[in-house]
Design a protein around this motif. Sequence first.
Motif, mmCIF file in Angstrom:
data_model
loop_
_atom_site.group_PDB
_atom_site.id
_atom_site.type_symbol
_atom_site.label_atom_id
_atom_site.label_comp_id
_atom_site.label_asym_id
_atom_site.label_seq_id
_atom_site.Cartn_x
_atom_site.Cartn_y
_atom_site.Cartn_z
ATOM 1 N N GLN A 58 -2.146 5.805 2.852
ATOM 2 C CA GLN A 58 -3.386 5.051 3.074
ATOM 3 C C GLN A 58 -3.480 4.519 4.514
ATOM 4 O O GLN A 58 -4.497 3.963 4.899
ATOM 5 C CB GLN A 58 -3.456 3.852 2.113
ATOM 6 C CG GLN A 58 -3.638 4.236 0.653
ATOM 7 C CD GLN A 58 -3.525 3.016 -0.245
ATOM 8 O OE1 GLN A 58 -2.431 2.567 -0.591
ATOM 9 N NE2 GLN A 58 -4.666 2.450 -0.621
ATOM 10 N N LEU A 94 0.871 -1.190 0.000
ATOM 11 C CA LEU A 94 0.000 0.000 0.000
ATOM 12 C C LEU A 94 0.894 1.221 0.000
ATOM 13 O O LEU A 94 2.118 1.112 0.166
ATOM 14 C CB LEU A 94 -0.881 0.009 1.257
ATOM 15 C CG LEU A 94 -1.918 -1.114 1.369
ATOM 16 C CD1 LEU A 94 -2.470 -1.173 2.794
ATOM 17 C CD2 LEU A 94 -3.055 -0.895 0.373
ATOM 18 N N PRO A 107 -6.369 0.197 5.742
ATOM 19 C CA PRO A 107 -7.766 0.558 5.436
ATOM 20 C C PRO A 107 -8.748 -0.581 5.757
ATOM 21 O O PRO A 107 -9.893 -0.326 6.123
ATOM 22 C CB PRO A 107 -7.740 0.838 3.930
ATOM 23 C CG PRO A 107 -6.328 1.192 3.616
ATOM 24 C CD PRO A 107 -5.487 0.426 4.574
#
Lengths: 154, 746
Positions: free
Chosen positions: B179, B175, B190
Amino acid sequence: MTTSLTINGTRHQVDLPEDVPLLWVLRDEIGLTGTKFGCGVAACGACTVHIDGEAVRSCQIALADVWGDVTTIEGLGAPDNLGMLQQAWIEHQVAQCGYCQSGQIMQAAALLAENPTPTDADIDDAMQGNLCRCGTYTRIRAAIKTASAKMKEA
Amino acid sequence: MASIGKIARRTFLIGSAAIVGGVAFGVYKVRQPAPNPLQPAEGEAALNPFVLIDRQGITLISPRAEMGQGVHTTWAALIAEELDVTLSDVRVLHGPAAKAYYNSAMVADALPNKGYDITDFQHTVGEALGVLGKLANLQVTGGSTSMKDGFIRMREAGATARETLKQAAANRLNLSRDQLKTENGHVIAPDGTRLAYTDLAVEAASIDPPEVTLRDARDWRLLGNTQPRVDMLAKSTGTAEFGIDVRLPGMKFAALRINPHLGGAMDGFDASKAETMPGVEKIVDLGTGVAVIARNTWLAQKAANAIDIAWGASPHPADSAAIFDRIAEAFETKANSTMRDEGDVSALPEGAVTLDAEYKVPYLAHATMEPMNATALYTGDALDIWCGNQSPTFQRATCADLAGLDEDAVSIHTTFMGGGFGRRGELDFAAYATRVALQMQGTPVQLTWSREEDMTHDFYRPGAMARFRGAVKDGSALMLDGQVAGQSAAQQALNRWVGLPAAGPDKVHVDGAFNQPFAIPNYRIRGHLADLDIPVGFWRSVGASFNGFFHDTFIDEMANAAGRDPLDFRLELVRAEHAPSAKVLETVRDMAGWTGQTPEGVGRGVGFTYSFGTPVAQVIEVVDENGTIRIAKAWIACDVGIALDRGNLEAQMVGGMVYGLSAACFEEITFADGAVQQVNFPDYEAIRMHTAPITEVAILETNAHMGGAGEPGTPPAMPALGNALFDLTGTRARELPFSRSFDLLI
């Protein structure tokens, strides 16, 4: 000379001259360093412990004169098993440098044992022998009152 | 201007390094693996980290001395605020003596401005000059500087560690870093996946720390709120380790006797009786004194007292009268400083009422609850010292020199301090322990001073005198011309720390007098240094501890001469000069319900001092109880600019005031035959439970720059009490302690 002592419920044998004050037996011989050296003349209260429940200045009690069971700050409660007063001390965030606080707590414990609901004047009388150079007196007073109230509930 | 700030910050580069099973974030950008970054072996880069994370947990380094002021908690909170950890879940350590732990704010405070009048530009220059602290190895806790020093740097350290840990998580999860979120020692993905910092630490060690932006104050979770102190549990259970509590295998205990005639030689001694006393292991000749090493401290003290010692005379003036004569002579010498000189103090308009006053305050001991002590172990090629101390880098240099070792071979282990108040910035207690340990190679020795040795061998708050002239007309102040005379504590202390010769105007000597925010058109403050070499040093609030009394008492006398209410008189003069100072006076007026009137048998006084960047106003109420005067109540208002921890600030303000009241009421060090006459607490009384006032505190945040907390509460206590005693009795005492002039409850 071997002397036998009960400290915080544990029996200890110490081989020392009889005039060594209890304070130094606790600190330098047995390793209970929670009791503090401040003045050596009973003027500051940092060395306060209990003998048979009575608050005494351990710098003035010769080994030969210890007349009963000794309780030190370590015997009043431990970090994972706090006494009522210690909880109140934490709740009120009393300590600054913290050096005098063992003696303050031991003195306060003897006060509450004798007088569970002390007035301000009672607190003044009982605590005035315990010096605090950081000036934490207001919070000490508040913590004693909190502990007193909780003891009443209990 | 911004670029200067940027340069200042760039000197604080935050690097990271791999440690066994984890990562350390510190100030040097290094890549070499360091098994123990706190004690690098030869060939490894020294890293002086503020954040250590391994599988066992998270450790924050707070290299400022915890002497009761709560610095460990608030310093750790600065890091934790950005790192997103809970204080109760991390360990906080003092860390070692290290250049990287220099105090930048202390150097900035040496700039020759008044403090309250500095512009943003000067503030930035001060920050930039702060890097000089690193050059001077100034790892010092003092001057109420810790939060000013750590405020930006420690949040940057926390943010850098957080973003690096996020990057490690981003790499693992494929990622991007933005994020991810962080919370309570974890990186949160997330989808809700939680990765513990301790689990990411090894990966984080191979990542270059990214640039960071600090969070806005509005988003703070910890800062600005009261934090439970990280040392409270230990200090409530007798388990906090002070220097005197250090216990090492095979350790011996020692006692000390030094010449009570300060600065005198030792002509010889007879220890034949002491040598045969129980528990005694060794008598050590220290040249200027004797130490006894024994099985326990008391046996050592008893034997030390049995040694017959021939002491040489003190080179200093013999008694207090002669010392104060010497201080008074300084008024006739050329001023060392004229830090304030506005208008013309010699030109007075017709009709002005003039007044003069001479003030005098005694030498004072610090009297920390924990007497001076240190534990030392010398092994021939290394020296370890355990003690509470406010200046570990200077101690390391001193002890290395005594042992003939490189500084790298000397480790200073800083413990909690049973009070500092400036005393533990000195080097003598570690130096004496070192000298004893050198005679006991391979055996750790704890050297504890008796209370008597401690009180009679302090670096005292200098005794001082002041002569003030003033003029009032039409209810306001026209002129104030003050002279302050006494020894320079700063010159002596700097000489002891780094061998700097005495030079230049001593700002500290007139602190609390030259920099008070009063709009008086003709205003001059001169400092005169006394030709004396009695050991003096930094005592909580330093120059302001006497100048606060001199200056503010004289302001009170001017108000009286002008026929004005003392609080209104101050307020008018301050309002024109420094708005936050006016605000604290208004606040304390409202808290106390100040009317200028008191019932029979009750007196009230106001005191005001601006020191260490913080204006503090106090109102003190005294009551006459059958001829004995008791301090009943106190109200304190201060403005620290940014209140990082209100609960702790309140404790510091009250504690600072009580320390000042002890000096105001009772404390006095006097001399006879060059020796101090007070030897223990019965001779040096302090405020106790029954003599401490009920106190309310207000903490304001309008000041443009962050002010100090540990010291500013002390100076105004002395004039506030004196002004209250004047209100009660009509007697103006110009000498401390007040117990000389009034029957105070003791």
